[in-house]
Scaffold this motif. Structure first.
Motif, PDB file in Angstrom:
ATOM      1  N   MET A 149       0.781  -1.213   0.131  1.00 19.10           N
ATOM      2  CA  MET A 149      -0.100  -0.096   0.088  1.00 19.10           C
ATOM      3  C   MET A 149       0.941   1.355  -0.087  1.00 19.10           C
ATOM      4  N   ALA A 150       1.795   1.417   0.904  1.00 14.93           N
ATOM      5  CA  ALA A 150       2.678   2.515   0.992  1.00 14.93           C
ATOM      6  C   ALA A 150       3.458   2.760  -0.301  1.00 14.93           C
ATOM      7  N   GLY A 151       4.172   1.628  -0.716  1.00 13.98           N
ATOM      8  CA  GLY A 151       4.836   1.806  -2.018  1.00 13.98           C
ATOM      9  C   GLY A 151       4.054   2.202  -3.183  1.00 13.98           C
ATOM     10  N   THR A 152       2.833   1.498  -3.243  1.00 17.80           N
ATOM     11  CA  THR A 152       1.875   1.958  -4.500  1.00 17.80           C
ATOM     12  C   THR A 152       1.578   3.350  -4.402  1.00 17.80           C
ATOM     13  N   ALA A 153       0.943   3.695  -3.121  1.00 18.49           N
ATOM     14  CA  ALA A 153       0.621   5.197  -2.728  1.00 18.49           C
ATOM     15  C   ALA A 153       1.840   6.229  -3.328  1.00 18.49           C
ATOM     16  N   ASN A 154       2.823   5.881  -2.716  1.00 20.07           N
ATOM     17  CA  ASN A 154       4.144   6.747  -2.621  1.00 20.07           C
ATOM     18  C   ASN A 154       4.695   6.783  -4.248  1.00 20.07           C
ATOM     19  N   ILE A 155       4.516   5.748  -4.911  1.00 21.83           N
ATOM     20  CA  ILE A 155       4.981   5.700  -6.500  1.00 21.83           C
ATOM     21  C   ILE A 155       3.894   6.514  -7.047  1.00 21.83           C
ATOM     22  N   ILE A 156       2.796   6.707  -7.022  1.00 18.85           N
ATOM     23  CA  ILE A 156       1.589   7.337  -7.612  1.00 18.85           C
ATOM     24  C   ILE A 156       2.093   8.885  -7.199  1.00 18.85           C
ATOM     25  N   THR A 157       1.788   9.287  -5.897  1.00 19.93           N
ATOM     26  CA  THR A 157       1.905  10.340  -5.658  1.00 19.93           C
ATOM     27  C   THR A 157       3.237  11.172  -5.972  1.00 19.93           C
ATOM     28  N   THR A 158       4.395  10.604  -5.792  1.00 21.16           N
ATOM     29  CA  THR A 158       5.632  10.958  -6.355  1.00 21.16           C
ATOM     30  C   THR A 158       5.688  11.111  -7.879  1.00 21.16           C
ATOM     31  N   GLY A 159       5.230  10.261  -8.465  1.00 18.80           N
ATOM     32  CA  GLY A 159       5.130  10.410  -9.917  1.00 18.80           C
ATOM     33  C   GLY A 159       4.495  11.566 -10.410  1.00 18.80           C
ATOM     34  N   ILE A 160       3.253  11.855  -9.976  1.00 20.94           N
ATOM     35  CA  ILE A 160       2.609  12.938 -10.501  1.00 20.94           C
ATOM     36  C   ILE A 160       2.923  14.300  -9.828  1.00 20.94           C
TER      37      ILE A 160
END
Length: 180
Positions: free
Chosen positions: A146-157
């Motif tokens: 969950m943390a990895g997925t959320a952080n990848i998306i928010t950091t990517g955007i």
């Protein structure tokens, strides 16, 4: 060991403060003790601009302060936050945003942040949770995913938008002309 410049020390202070503040502004996720937030977008941009040591210290100090003012330091995730900045800082070290930004640099930044988050939340945090806190494996990998997925998306955007915005503020070399 090379000394940190004044500019780097200031970047660490500002970055850690932003990490701390943004770490307090969270959206709860469906996985217990895991939130969605924006602090990694800021950390990875600072790591890209100032390097791996600055990136590591922003995550380590900022996460320590956020935890210390909430429920107490959770060292496995604090270290993982530092690892995110370290990996991104190393992977983007030769990428000069002051020369402008293009698709190649954006792709490089995003590959770096994806790898950093996968390593931090898929390997470092769960392994340290087991070693330090004897946490149950199933819970750890659900939280890490969950943390990895959320952080990848928010950091990517958000991280990409911040890098592009920063690059637009930098005056290009040779762009100023002397008036007669």
């Amino acid at each position: 060991m090379k000394k940190l410049s004044v500019k780097s020390v200031v970047a660490i202070g500002i970055g850690a403060a932003l990490f701390f503040v943004l770490g307090k502004l969270v959206i709860p996720s469906p996985v217990p003790n895991t939130n969605i937030s924006l602090q990694y977008a800021v950390q990875t941009v600072f790591a890209t601009l100032f390097g791996p040591i600055v990136g590591f210290l922003i995550g380590f100090i900022g996460h320590t302060l956020a935890d210390a003012t909430s429920y107490g330091p959770w060292w496995s995730w604090i270290i993982a936050s530092g690892v995110v900045g370290l990996i991104v800082g190393f992977a983007t070290m030769k990428m000069d945003i002051n020369d402008g930004i293009d698709t190649k640099k954006i792709v490089r930044f995003n590959i770096a942040q994806v790898v950093a988050h996968l390593v931090a939340w898929g390997i470092v945090a769960p392994i340290l949770d087991i070693l330090i806190y004897s946490e149950p494996i199933e819970k750890l990998f659900a939280q890490g995913l969950m943390a990895g997925t959320a952080n990848i998306i928010t950091t990517g955007i958000v991280g990409t938008l911040l890098l592009v915005a920063y690059a637009k503020t930098v005056v290009k070399k040779g762009s100023l002309n002397k008036e007669n």
